[in-house]
Structure formats: C-alpha cells, structure tokens
Scaffold this active site. Structure first.
Site, PDB file in Angstrom:
ATOM      1  N   GLU A 270       5.948  -5.577   7.286  1.00  0.00           N
ATOM      2  CA  GLU A 270       5.495  -4.410   8.043  1.00  0.00           C
ATOM      3  C   GLU A 270       6.348  -4.073   9.259  1.00  0.00           C
ATOM      4  OE1 GLU A 270       2.261  -5.678   5.438  1.00  0.00           O
ATOM      5  OE2 GLU A 270       3.581  -6.757   6.801  1.00  0.00           O
TER       6      GLU A 270
ATOM      7  N   GLY B 215       0.817  -1.198   0.000  1.00  0.00           N
ATOM      8  CA  GLY B 215       0.000   0.000   0.000  1.00  0.00           C
ATOM      9  C   GLY B 215       0.854   1.252   0.000  1.00  0.00           C
TER      10      GLY B 215
ATOM     11  N   GLY C 170       0.102  -5.226   0.909  1.00  0.00           N
ATOM     12  CA  GLY C 170      -1.191  -5.184   0.242  1.00  0.00           C
ATOM     13  C   GLY C 170      -1.311  -6.129  -0.925  1.00  0.00           C
TER      14      GLY C 170
ATOM     15  N   ASP D  15      -0.985  -6.930   8.160  1.00  0.00           N
ATOM     16  CA  ASP D  15      -2.437  -6.747   8.080  1.00  0.00           C
ATOM     17  C   ASP D  15      -2.933  -7.380   6.779  1.00  0.00           C
ATOM     18  OD1 ASP D  15      -1.267  -4.765   6.447  1.00  0.00           O
ATOM     19  OD2 ASP D  15      -2.917  -3.373   6.765  1.00  0.00           O
TER      20      ASP D  15
END
Length: 355
Positions: A142, A70, A119, A150
């Site tokens: 991350e 992302g 993502g 996530d």
C-alpha cells in the site's frame, strides 16, 4: 458437487464436505470488488450452520494468483468525485469479512498460490490454515500508492519476527513462499503441482483425520527464507522511533539491500510511511478486531483528509506517469508526529456498530 455459475466473479460450490470459494476474475488477478465481498460473506453465512460442510476452502481461478488486492481505481474515482463515504462502504464490508474468516467456527483453508497482495492477504492471512506454493508472491504494497496497510495486515505485520513488520509494511516488499512462512503470513508450503490433489483430499477426507493432518501429508520444507539472512540489519534499522531516524540508520549501512531500501523509501510517500510505522506498532497490542478498527481510522483519514492516496493512485494507475507529488515531498520534511492525525481520526460511522 453442486452446480455453479461459471460466469460468476466468485464460484461457490460444495465438494463433499468442502465448501469451496474460488475468486473468478483471472484477467484482473482476481481483484476484489464489493460484489465479490458480498458473495463470499453470503456463502460463509449460509455454511456456518450447514452440517454437511466441515471445511471452507478459499482459492483463486487462473494461474496468476489468488488475489492482487482491492479495486483501487474505483477508490480513486470515489475520492476524486468527493464521495469518500462510498469508499467507507467497501472498507466496512471488506474488514467485516476479514474478521469473519478469522473467527469462523469451521476450519478455513486458504491457498495463496501466485500473487496474493493487499486484499488477498485479508482473505488468506486470517484463515486457519494458510498454504503457499513456489509461485506465491505475498505483499502489503500500500505505501507504493501513498497509502497504508489494511485488511488486518497490520495485525500480521505486528507479529512478524523482530522488525520485519516495520520493514515489510514500509517498503511493501514482496515475500516468497519461504519468506511468508518465516514472517508468519503462511503456515505450509505445498508444491503447486499437488494443489489439486490436496483440494480433492480435503473434500473427501475421512474422519478422524483433521484438515491440518491432511495438509501435513502434502507439506514440504521450502528453501531457506531470504528475509532470515537480512534480519540483523533490518532489526537494527527498523527499530528506530521515526521514519526520519530509519532513513538516517539506512544511510550508515553497508549492505547492498539496505542501500536499495534507502533509495526506495526516498521515493515513497513520507506521510504514508509515517502512518504505517505508527499503525504496525499500534497493532502489536490488542487483537485483530482492534487492528481493523485502527486501520479503518487511518484509511478514512487518507480517503477524506489527505491528498497522497489519490495522488499515488493517479501516478501509478491513472496517468501512469510514475511521478507522484507527495505532501510533504521528502522524509526530511515530516513532522515528528506525522502519524498522529490518522491515528486520532474519528470516522463519521464506526467500523463495527457495536463493540
């Protein structure tokens, strides 16, 4: 084939019975922004009841990768401007799309060729058929920016063999195609030179052949997974109850890779490590929806209540000094319940309005 806008950031087209979604920001390795998420969601909504579409294919333009993740620089700007609620809009849309892919009534095929991280895992990792190539490099990196996995990544990590989930989640290590299949992030290995042929076959398939049967015609056996050779020490070390105990166990190991892992963890954000360890273990229970809800609590806690996320992005992508100032600075300073605050956090608005 339907016409499409070649300047669009997502190329939406139909090829026979195939609905094809191609991420189209190759210079940015197809990094996701909220507009791209909206385009993919709208296409899936339109094709849900379209009797002409039997299969959906997700891939990426360019040769560098499906999706590098992302837009974390935009996330940094939102946090530092004091608008974490804008970050919430992105995460809500992204996580809803992740769940939509997993629950989609038609077969979704994802080709994770090249870099597929963050993502990108959210798009490819929850598809019904997940394909990798010799160029594939998969990761949930991350913790490298003081954050936590996530996009349903904790759900996948929690179901990896042994303690690979904890290892991959905490270290953010990159998986080869072989590793991705071994760890449960992919299903099939197809050489990149055969991908175009596979796409064509999926669009022109003749019943009663299923997408799975077609993919098997192109599937090959990858090289042995490097992760398989590391399982013994990974399982022993990463079964420890806390990040501090993991660090202590690493210090006793003689393997070169274990020593490298010890050095790596000492450089990462201690809080992010603790939150990630807790998240992966929580996600072992329940379904993908439960995992996404748990991730949303944690990411919104980071976005609005802990400085390490903004600091990690600053150090890696803004100032690029590679010298983050974590709070706390070392694993030894972590409190025993360091992950509890993020787990218990209640966002102002829930991820899913119902359920």
């Amino acid at each position: 084939m339907t016409d499409f806008d070649i300047a669009a950031t997502v190329l939406v087209r139909t090829e026979g019975s195939l609905g094809r979604l191609s991420l189209n920001r190759p210079k940015a390795i197809n990094a996701l922004d909220i507009d791209m998420i909206g385009q993919i969601t709208a296409a899936l909504d339109a094709w849900r009841d379209d009797t002409d579409i039997d299969i959906v294919l997700i891939d990426g333009e360019g040769e560098r990768g499906l999706c590098a993740g992302g837009d974390v620089r935009a996330l940094y700007d939102q946090i530092t401007a004091g608008h974490p609620e804008r970050a919430a809009e992105f995460f809500r849309a992204e996580y809803a799309l992740n769940l939509m892919i997993a629950e989609y009534p038609k077969m979704v095929v994802a080709i994770a060729d090249g870099i597929t991280m963050g993502g990108g895992i959210g798009l490819a990792g929850h598809a019904h058929i997940r394909i990798v190539t010799e160029r594939s490099r998969l990761a949930m990196p991350e913790t490298r920016i003081g954050f936590t996995p996530d996009v349903g990544g904790t759900y996948l990590l929690g179901r990896a063999p042994g303690r690979l989930g904890e290892y991959l989640g905490l270290t953010g290590s990159t998986m080869s195609a072989s590793d991705a299949v071994y760890a449960g992030f992919a299903d099939h290995y197809v050489p990149s030179q055969r991908i175009d042929e596979l796409r064509e076959a999926l669009g022109k398939r003749a019943d009663p052949s299923s997408p799975s049967e077609l993919v098997l015609l192109f599937d090959e056996t990858p090289e042995p997974a490097a992760l398989a050779n590391e399982r013994a020490w990974i399982d022993e070390v990463f079964s420890a109850d806390t990040v501090g105990e993991i660090a202590q166990r690493l210090a006793t190991r003689s393997e070169v890779s274990a020593s490298a892992t010890a050095v790596l963890l000492s450089e990462l954000a201690p809080t992010g490590l603790a939150v990630t360890l807790d998240a992966v273990r929580e996600a072992r229970e329940g379904n993908l929806r439960d995992a996404l809800i748990g991730e949303y609590r944690r990411v919104m806690w980071f976005a609005g209540h802990h400085p390490d996320l903004a600091e990690g992005i600053r150090a890696q992508l803004v100032d690029k000094d590679r010298s983050p100032r974590w709070q706390p600075a070392t694993i030894a300073e972590l409190k025993p319940d360091a992950g509890a605050g993020a787990r218990a956090f209640v966002p102002e608005r829930p991820l899913f309005d119902r359920g």
